[in-house]
Structure formats: structure tokens, C-alpha cells
Write a protein that holds these residues in place. Structure first.
Motif, PDB file in Angstrom:
ATOM      1  N   ASP A   1     -12.485 -30.095  -3.978  1.00 21.18           N
ATOM      2  CA  ASP A   1     -11.788 -30.372  -5.233  1.00 21.18           C
ATOM      3  C   ASP A   1     -11.184 -31.771  -5.286  1.00 21.18           C
ATOM      4  OD1 ASP A   1     -12.341 -27.755  -6.174  1.00 21.18           O
ATOM      5  OD2 ASP A   1     -10.707 -26.996  -4.920  1.00 21.18           O
ATOM      6  N   PHE A   2     -10.716 -32.259  -4.145  1.00 21.00           N
ATOM      7  CA  PHE A   2     -10.258 -33.649  -4.069  1.00 21.00           C
ATOM      8  C   PHE A   2     -10.333 -34.118  -2.629  1.00 21.00           C
ATOM      9  CE2 PHE A   2      -6.341 -31.290  -3.358  1.00 21.00           C
ATOM     10  CZ  PHE A   2      -5.529 -32.091  -2.556  1.00 21.00           C
ATOM     11  N   LEU A   3     -10.055 -35.389  -2.426  1.00 14.02           N
ATOM     12  CA  LEU A   3     -10.248 -36.014  -1.112  1.00 14.02           C
ATOM     13  C   LEU A   3      -8.946 -36.639  -0.613  1.00 14.02           C
ATOM     14  CD1 LEU A   3     -13.595 -37.694  -2.123  1.00 14.02           C
ATOM     15  CD2 LEU A   3     -13.398 -35.866  -0.428  1.00 14.02           C
ATOM     16  N   ILE A   4      -8.745 -36.563   0.688  1.00  9.56           N
ATOM     17  CA  ILE A   4      -7.568 -37.169   1.307  1.00  9.56           C
ATOM     18  C   ILE A   4      -8.006 -38.092   2.440  1.00  9.56           C
ATOM     19  CG2 ILE A   4      -5.416 -36.782   2.538  1.00  9.56           C
ATOM     20  CD1 ILE A   4      -5.193 -34.058   1.308  1.00  9.56           C
ATOM     21  N   ALA A   5      -7.532 -39.326   2.379  1.00 12.92           N
ATOM     22  CA  ALA A   5      -7.643 -40.246   3.515  1.00 12.92           C
ATOM     23  C   ALA A   5      -6.281 -40.207   4.190  1.00 12.92           C
ATOM     24  CB  ALA A   5      -7.977 -41.651   3.037  1.00 12.92           C
TER      25      ALA A   5
ATOM     26  N   VAL B   1     -10.328 -45.393   1.324  1.00 14.03           N
ATOM     27  CA  VAL B   1     -10.132 -45.118  -0.104  1.00 14.03           C
ATOM     28  C   VAL B   1     -11.284 -45.691  -0.927  1.00 14.03           C
ATOM     29  CG1 VAL B   1      -8.685 -45.642  -2.117  1.00 14.03           C
ATOM     30  CG2 VAL B   1      -7.624 -44.921   0.041  1.00 14.03           C
ATOM     31  N   GLU B   2     -11.718 -46.887  -0.579  1.00 16.65           N
ATOM     32  CA  GLU B   2     -12.821 -47.503  -1.323  1.00 16.65           C
ATOM     33  C   GLU B   2     -14.088 -46.656  -1.253  1.00 16.65           C
ATOM     34  OE1 GLU B   2     -11.405 -52.199  -0.935  1.00 16.65           O
ATOM     35  OE2 GLU B   2     -12.914 -51.388   0.442  1.00 16.65           O
ATOM     36  N   VAL B   3     -14.310 -46.036  -0.095  1.00 19.94           N
ATOM     37  CA  VAL B   3     -15.481 -45.171   0.054  1.00 19.94           C
ATOM     38  C   VAL B   3     -15.283 -43.869  -0.725  1.00 19.94           C
ATOM     39  CG1 VAL B   3     -16.808 -43.783   1.696  1.00 19.94           C
ATOM     40  CG2 VAL B   3     -16.174 -46.134   2.275  1.00 19.94           C
TER      41      VAL B   3
ATOM     42  N   GLY C   1     -15.849 -40.349  -7.497  1.00 22.71           N
ATOM     43  CA  GLY C   1     -15.282 -39.961  -8.781  1.00 22.71           C
ATOM     44  C   GLY C   1     -14.286 -38.824  -8.671  1.00 22.71           C
ATOM     45  N   LYS C   2     -14.116 -38.265  -7.478  1.00 17.43           N
ATOM     46  CA  LYS C   2     -13.125 -37.209  -7.279  1.00 17.43           C
ATOM     47  C   LYS C   2     -11.740 -37.817  -7.071  1.00 17.43           C
ATOM     48  CE  LYS C   2     -16.189 -33.658  -5.326  1.00 17.43           C
ATOM     49  NZ  LYS C   2     -15.931 -32.622  -6.349  1.00 17.43           N
ATOM     50  N   PRO C   3     -10.669 -37.068  -7.362  1.00 13.69           N
ATOM     51  CA  PRO C   3      -9.321 -37.575  -7.097  1.00 13.69           C
ATOM     52  C   PRO C   3      -9.151 -37.925  -5.622  1.00 13.69           C
ATOM     53  CG  PRO C   3      -9.235 -35.602  -8.458  1.00 13.69           C
ATOM     54  CD  PRO C   3     -10.655 -35.726  -7.987  1.00 13.69           C
ATOM     55  N   VAL C   4      -8.424 -39.010  -5.362  1.00 11.72           N
ATOM     56  CA  VAL C   4      -8.239 -39.494  -3.989  1.00 11.72           C
ATOM     57  C   VAL C   4      -6.754 -39.631  -3.669  1.00 11.72           C
ATOM     58  CG1 VAL C   4      -8.631 -41.394  -2.380  1.00 11.72           C
ATOM     59  CG2 VAL C   4     -10.440 -40.729  -3.984  1.00 11.72           C
TER      60      VAL C   4
ATOM     61  N   GLU D   1       4.073 -52.515   0.407  1.00 13.78           N
ATOM     62  CA  GLU D   1       2.823 -53.272   0.305  1.00 13.78           C
ATOM     63  C   GLU D   1       1.627 -52.391   0.649  1.00 13.78           C
ATOM     64  OE1 GLU D   1       0.004 -56.221  -0.282  1.00 13.78           O
ATOM     65  OE2 GLU D   1       2.065 -56.035  -0.985  1.00 13.78           O
ATOM     66  N   CYS D   2       1.793 -51.502   1.636  1.00  9.29           N
ATOM     67  CA  CYS D   2       0.708 -50.561   1.962  1.00  9.29           C
ATOM     68  C   CYS D   2       0.349 -49.736   0.732  1.00  9.29           C
ATOM     69  CB  CYS D   2       1.137 -49.627   3.089  1.00  9.29           C
ATOM     70  SG  CYS D   2       1.175 -50.370   4.737  1.00  9.29           S
ATOM     71  N   ALA D   3       1.364 -49.215   0.055  1.00 12.68           N
ATOM     72  CA  ALA D   3       1.121 -48.372  -1.114  1.00 12.68           C
ATOM     73  C   ALA D   3       0.433 -49.147  -2.229  1.00 12.68           C
ATOM     74  CB  ALA D   3       2.440 -47.785  -1.606  1.00 12.68           C
ATOM     75  N   VAL D   4       0.868 -50.367  -2.458  1.00 11.21           N
ATOM     76  CA  VAL D   4       0.257 -51.198  -3.499  1.00 11.21           C
ATOM     77  C   VAL D   4      -1.224 -51.409  -3.208  1.00 11.21           C
ATOM     78  CG1 VAL D   4       0.182 -53.536  -4.469  1.00 11.21           C
ATOM     79  CG2 VAL D   4       2.375 -52.352  -4.220  1.00 11.21           C
ATOM     80  N   ARG D   5      -1.557 -51.716  -1.972  1.00 14.08           N
ATOM     81  CA  ARG D   5      -2.960 -51.940  -1.603  1.00 14.08           C
ATOM     82  C   ARG D   5      -3.790 -50.668  -1.784  1.00 14.08           C
ATOM     83  NH1 ARG D   5      -2.754 -55.633   3.963  1.00 14.08           N
ATOM     84  NH2 ARG D   5      -1.180 -57.143   3.236  1.00 14.08           N
ATOM     85  N   LEU D   6      -3.209 -49.526  -1.445  1.00 16.79           N
ATOM     86  CA  LEU D   6      -3.935 -48.263  -1.575  1.00 16.79           C
ATOM     87  C   LEU D   6      -4.176 -47.911  -3.036  1.00 16.79           C
ATOM     88  CD1 LEU D   6      -2.081 -46.240   1.204  1.00 16.79           C
ATOM     89  CD2 LEU D   6      -4.435 -47.077   1.302  1.00 16.79           C
ATOM     90  N   VAL D   7      -3.175 -48.122  -3.871  1.00 16.39           N
ATOM     91  CA  VAL D   7      -3.335 -47.837  -5.299  1.00 16.39           C
ATOM     92  C   VAL D   7      -4.368 -48.777  -5.911  1.00 16.39           C
ATOM     93  CG1 VAL D   7      -2.175 -47.853  -7.547  1.00 16.39           C
ATOM     94  CG2 VAL D   7      -1.023 -46.868  -5.549  1.00 16.39           C
ATOM     95  N   LYS D   8      -4.311 -50.052  -5.551  1.00 15.66           N
ATOM     96  CA  LYS D   8      -5.292 -51.004  -6.075  1.00 15.66           C
ATOM     97  C   LYS D   8      -6.704 -50.668  -5.602  1.00 15.66           C
ATOM     98  CE  LYS D   8      -2.282 -55.007  -6.848  1.00 15.66           C
ATOM     99  NZ  LYS D   8      -1.953 -56.408  -6.451  1.00 15.66           N
ATOM    100  N   ALA D   9      -6.804 -50.049  -4.431  1.00 20.42           N
ATOM    101  CA  ALA D   9      -8.122 -49.651  -3.913  1.00 20.42           C
ATOM    102  C   ALA D   9      -8.673 -48.426  -4.638  1.00 20.42           C
ATOM    103  CB  ALA D   9      -8.041 -49.371  -2.418  1.00 20.42           C
ATOM    104  N   GLY D  10      -7.783 -47.683  -5.322  1.00 19.25           N
ATOM    105  CA  GLY D  10      -8.268 -46.545  -6.093  1.00 19.25           C
ATOM    106  C   GLY D  10      -7.591 -45.215  -5.827  1.00 19.25           C
ATOM    107  N   ALA D  11      -6.579 -45.189  -4.947  1.00 14.92           N
ATOM    108  CA  ALA D  11      -5.883 -43.926  -4.674  1.00 14.92           C
ATOM    109  C   ALA D  11      -4.951 -43.579  -5.826  1.00 14.92           C
ATOM    110  CB  ALA D  11      -5.102 -44.032  -3.371  1.00 14.92           C
ATOM    111  N   GLN D  12      -5.044 -42.342  -6.300  1.00 19.31           N
ATOM    112  CA  GLN D  12      -4.122 -41.882  -7.356  1.00 19.31           C
ATOM    113  C   GLN D  12      -2.865 -41.244  -6.785  1.00 19.31           C
ATOM    114  OE1 GLN D  12      -7.528 -40.709  -7.399  1.00 19.31           O
ATOM    115  NE2 GLN D  12      -8.224 -40.665  -9.524  1.00 19.31           N
ATOM    116  N   ILE D  13      -2.916 -40.852  -5.497  1.00 14.11           N
ATOM    117  CA  ILE D  13      -1.779 -40.232  -4.812  1.00 14.11           C
ATOM    118  C   ILE D  13      -1.587 -40.989  -3.498  1.00 14.11           C
ATOM    119  CG2 ILE D  13      -0.809 -38.083  -3.905  1.00 14.11           C
ATOM    120  CD1 ILE D  13      -3.168 -36.670  -5.475  1.00 14.11           C
ATOM    121  N   VAL D  14      -0.381 -41.433  -3.208  1.00 18.22           N
ATOM    122  CA  VAL D  14      -0.132 -42.161  -1.961  1.00 18.22           C
ATOM    123  C   VAL D  14       1.111 -41.598  -1.278  1.00 18.22           C
ATOM    124  CG1 VAL D  14      -1.249 -44.301  -2.697  1.00 18.22           C
ATOM    125  CG2 VAL D  14       1.179 -43.973  -3.155  1.00 18.22           C
ATOM    126  N   GLY D  15       1.163 -41.766   0.035  1.00 18.35           N
ATOM    127  CA  GLY D  15       2.316 -41.274   0.772  1.00 18.35           C
ATOM    128  C   GLY D  15       2.122 -41.408   2.263  1.00 18.35           C
TER     129      GLY D  15
END
Length: 397
Positions: A147-151, A164-166, A171-174, A193-207
Motif C-alpha cells: 500500500d505504501f513504501l518506507i525508507a 526515496v528517489e528510487v 507512484g506509491k506514497p513514500v 536539513e535532512c528532512a528538507v532533502r527528503l521532502v525535495k526527493a519526493g517523500a510525503q512523510i518524514v521522521g
């Protein structure tokens, strides 16, 4: 998604609380199904009944997410330092997906396919080589339609961004979760800064997940949230911490503690500590709240019970757990019945029963990370000469 079930982003966009599960590798190691050291998840193939049962216990405790038991299931990890399982990452990942889906279908839960940091990255392999490992794992997750993916469990934001880029290509939520504390990643990149880079890479959820105790992790996610908002970006936030107290940890987290991994039990959080954690995370604006190493189903039940008013219901497992110890009203001993109240458990300062032990430890602090020769990985088993060098070095720290 199964008919009638809402997806992860649909839930989070609506402001709902999503409760994760707990730490499968530690829980199954204690039960005799995972080997400490490699921490690989072959039990999904060799002992599916154990993995299935743990999923069911977390579901009953209130989990909305059945994370596939695929931690460290990349081929480079399965072949690292003498591992010879005769099982491929694909075999393990397929079995893990099937188990997670089977149990998720028994309740209101989603299936999340997960990838994590690789020995190849620590050994300074190229971006193309590391991404190829993630892509190979992803083939199974797409085949099984998670249903969704977690890195998750990344010490270096560079590798997390590659993951995250992969994952984003599907097209699934990341979701992207790093095992860092307030000091940032192992190369000193701040949580914000880690969170900003992850969001810019395409992650919709970060933590963050693992390595630190709940309150430290919540503090770190707050820093991530501040960084994302300051950059004018938007994201949802997640936290899946340890179930161990770690006030004495450095930037490497609990792996540097001398008690890791076989002497951590005195540090375990109580169910009442979990109530405080859940409330702190919720008040910080975090809506995906779960656990990692050390978390057992009763810990997740405590999170679900604390957030019961917000969710509008209690988990099935609460039928065997009186609110704030209310079940003790039925105890035969009067002094135990006298403990059937919230203020008793909320204010208790538990003793360890270990009069000769300190309250805190001195972390090892070897200070090595990606790029250091000590972290170059190998397929061959660690030799006795290599071990002797490590033993000698540990005496000097």
C-alpha cells in the motif's frame, strides 16, 4: 488498497492518527527466530508462523500498519560477513509481503514495504550500485502491491535520498525515516536539513526511527518539522523510536552503549512511559506514531489507549487491560487493589533492583562512519585476527 480501506495519505490528510507496529528484529530475536549480529529477516521464510503471530499481536494492540518483515533483506546484507542462508532477498521479501497482507486483511491495517541502509553504501559503493539494490527490492513490493513504501533506518541522508528517489518512481506514497537524533546524521547534517532533502526527493512523510528513546526522537522530528516549514515545504511526520531510555547516548545512538544488544532490558520503557510518549508526539503534530527496537505489542496498545479519545475507539487488546490499572480492582491482595488508579502509575518511579549498577553508561564513541576503513564490509566471515584487533582496540576506549 482493499475495498473500503483508506490509504496512508488519505488518513493523514484527514488528520487521523496512524499507529505503526513495533521492532520485529528485536522481538523475534528474543523469541529465538532472528540472529543478533546480522539481524536479517529470513524467519519470514523459515518460521512464517512466528512472524504471522507477531503481526497479529500488533494488529490486536492497535497497529494500522503491517510493515513487511524485510529489514536488512538486501542481497548484499544477506551475504555479508559469512552469512550463508541460501535464501535470496526476493524470496524473503515475497514471503514477508504475503504474511503482512494476510494479517492486514484481518483488520483496518495497511501494508508497508520497507528498505533500509545497505552495507554497499558503508563500503563506498556508487549511487548507481546502491540504487540498484533498492530497485531489486522494489520489484517484489510492486509485484505484491504493497500500500505504501518506507525508507527507514538510514544514518546518512545521502543514502536515504537515494532510496526515496528510487521508491518515488513507483507512484506509491513514500515515507522516509532516519535513525538520527538532534545532532543530525553521521556526517553532521542537521535534522531540519535532512528532512528538507527528503521532502525535495519526493517523500510525503518524514521522521525518525530507532537509535534513540521516544522523547529524543520526538524532539528530533520537531526539528525536522521546523526545517521543512522554514523551507516553505509541506509534509506529514512520523516517529518510531526505541523502547529503551537513552539519555546517555551520543550521535550514534544506542548502538554505542556498552549494553547493546544483550543487556538493554533495565532500560525498557513501561507502558505508562508510552502514554507520555504518545501524547508528546501527538502534541508535536506527529500523526504516524509507532515503535522500533524494544517495542512489544503492549507498548503499542498503550499508545493506542492514550490516543483513544482522538481516534474514537480502543484496540481489541484493551479488553484485557483495565484503563490505568483498573483491572487490579479484581486482585486478591488489598495493597495491589490500592494501585488501581491513574495517579499511582503516572507518578511511579520504578526501581531497577540492581543496587550495584549505575543509572547511565559511557558510550563507546569510536567515531567511525561511512568512508572509514573500519566500516568497509566483506562477504567473508570476520577472521580471528580481525576480531583480535577489535578486542585490543576496545580495551583502549
Amino acid at each position: 488498497m482493499a475495498p473500503g480501506k483508506k490509504g496512508i495519505l488519505e488518513r493523514l490528510n484527514a488528520g487521523e492518527v496512524v499507529i505503526g507496529d513495533g521492532g520485529f528484529v528485536f522481538a523475534l530475536e528474543k523469541r529465538g527466530y532472528v540472529k543478533a549480529g546480522p539481524w536479517t529477516p529470513e524467519a519470514s521464510v523459515t518460521h512464517p508462523e512466528a512472524v504471522r503471530q507477531l503481526h497479529r499481536e500488533f494488529l490486536r494492540a492497535g497497529s494500522n500498519v503491517m510493515q513487511t518483515f524485510t529489514f536488512y533483506a538486501s542481497d548484499d546484507k544477506l551475504e555479508n560477513r559469512g552469512q550463508n542462508l541460501r535464501l535470496s532477498g526476493a524470496q524473503i521479501n515475497e514471503a514477508a509481503c504475503d504474511l503482512a497482507r494476510e494479517v492486514a486483511s484481518e483488520g483496518d491495517a495497511m501494508v508497508a514495504g520497507g528498505v533500509c541502509q545497505t552495507p554497499s553504501y558503508l563500503s563506498c559503493k556508487s549511487e548507481i550500485e546502491v540504487k540498484a539494490i533498492f530497485k531489486k527490492q522494489l520489484e517484489v513490493f510492486m509485484k505484491k502491491n504493497v500500500d505504501f513504501l518506507i525508507a527507514e533506518y538510514f544514518e546518512h541522508v545521502e543514502e536515504a535520498v537515494w532510496a526515496v528517489e528510487v521508491l518515488k518512481e513507483t507512484g506509491k506514497p513514500v515515507a522516509a525515516s532516519m535513525c538520527i537524533g538532534p545532532d543530525g546524521d553521521m556526517h553532521g547534517v542537521s535534522p531540519g536539513e535532512c528532512a528538507v532533502r527528503l521532502v525535495k526527493a519526493g517523500a510525503q512523510i518524514v521522521g525518525v526511527n530507532c537509535h534513540f528513546d521516544p522523547m529524543t526522537c520526538v524532539k528530533t522530528v520537531k526539528m525536522m518539522k521546523e526545517g521543512v516549514e522554514k523551507a516553505g515545504l509541506k509534509a506529514h511526520y512520523m516517529v518510531q523510536p526505541l523502547a529503551y531510555h537513552t539519555p546517555d547516548c551520543n550521535c550514534q545512538g544506542f548502538i554505542d552503549l556498552p549494553e547493546f544488544p544483550f543487556g538493554l532490558e533495565p532500560r525498557i520503557l513501561s507502558r505508562w512511559d508510552m502514554h507520555k510518549y504518545a501524547r508528546e508526539a501527538f502534541n508535536a503534530g506527529i500523526r504516524f506514531i509507532g515503535g522500533c527496537c524494544g517495542f512489544e505489542p503492549y507498548h503499542i496498545r498503550a499508545v493506542a489507549e492514550e490516543l483513544g479519545p482522538e481516534r474514537g475507539f480502543l484496540p481489541a487488546a484493551s479488553e484485557k487491560h483495565g484503563n490505568w490499572g483498573a483491572g487490579l480492582e479484581m486482585h486478591t491482595k488489598p495493597w495491589v487493589r490500592a494501585r488501581a488508579r491513574r495517579d499511582y502509575w503516572e507518578n511511579l518511579k520504578p526501581a531497577s533492583g540492581r543496587p550495584q549498577c549505575p543509572s547511565m553508561s559511557a558510550p563507546d564513541g569510536w567515531g567511525v562512519t561511512k568512508g572509514h576503513t573500519d566500516l568497509m564490509q566483506q562477504k567473508e566471515a570476520t577472521s580471528q585476527d580481525q576480531l583480535k584487533q577489535l578486542f585490543d582496540r576496545s580495551k583502549s576506549h
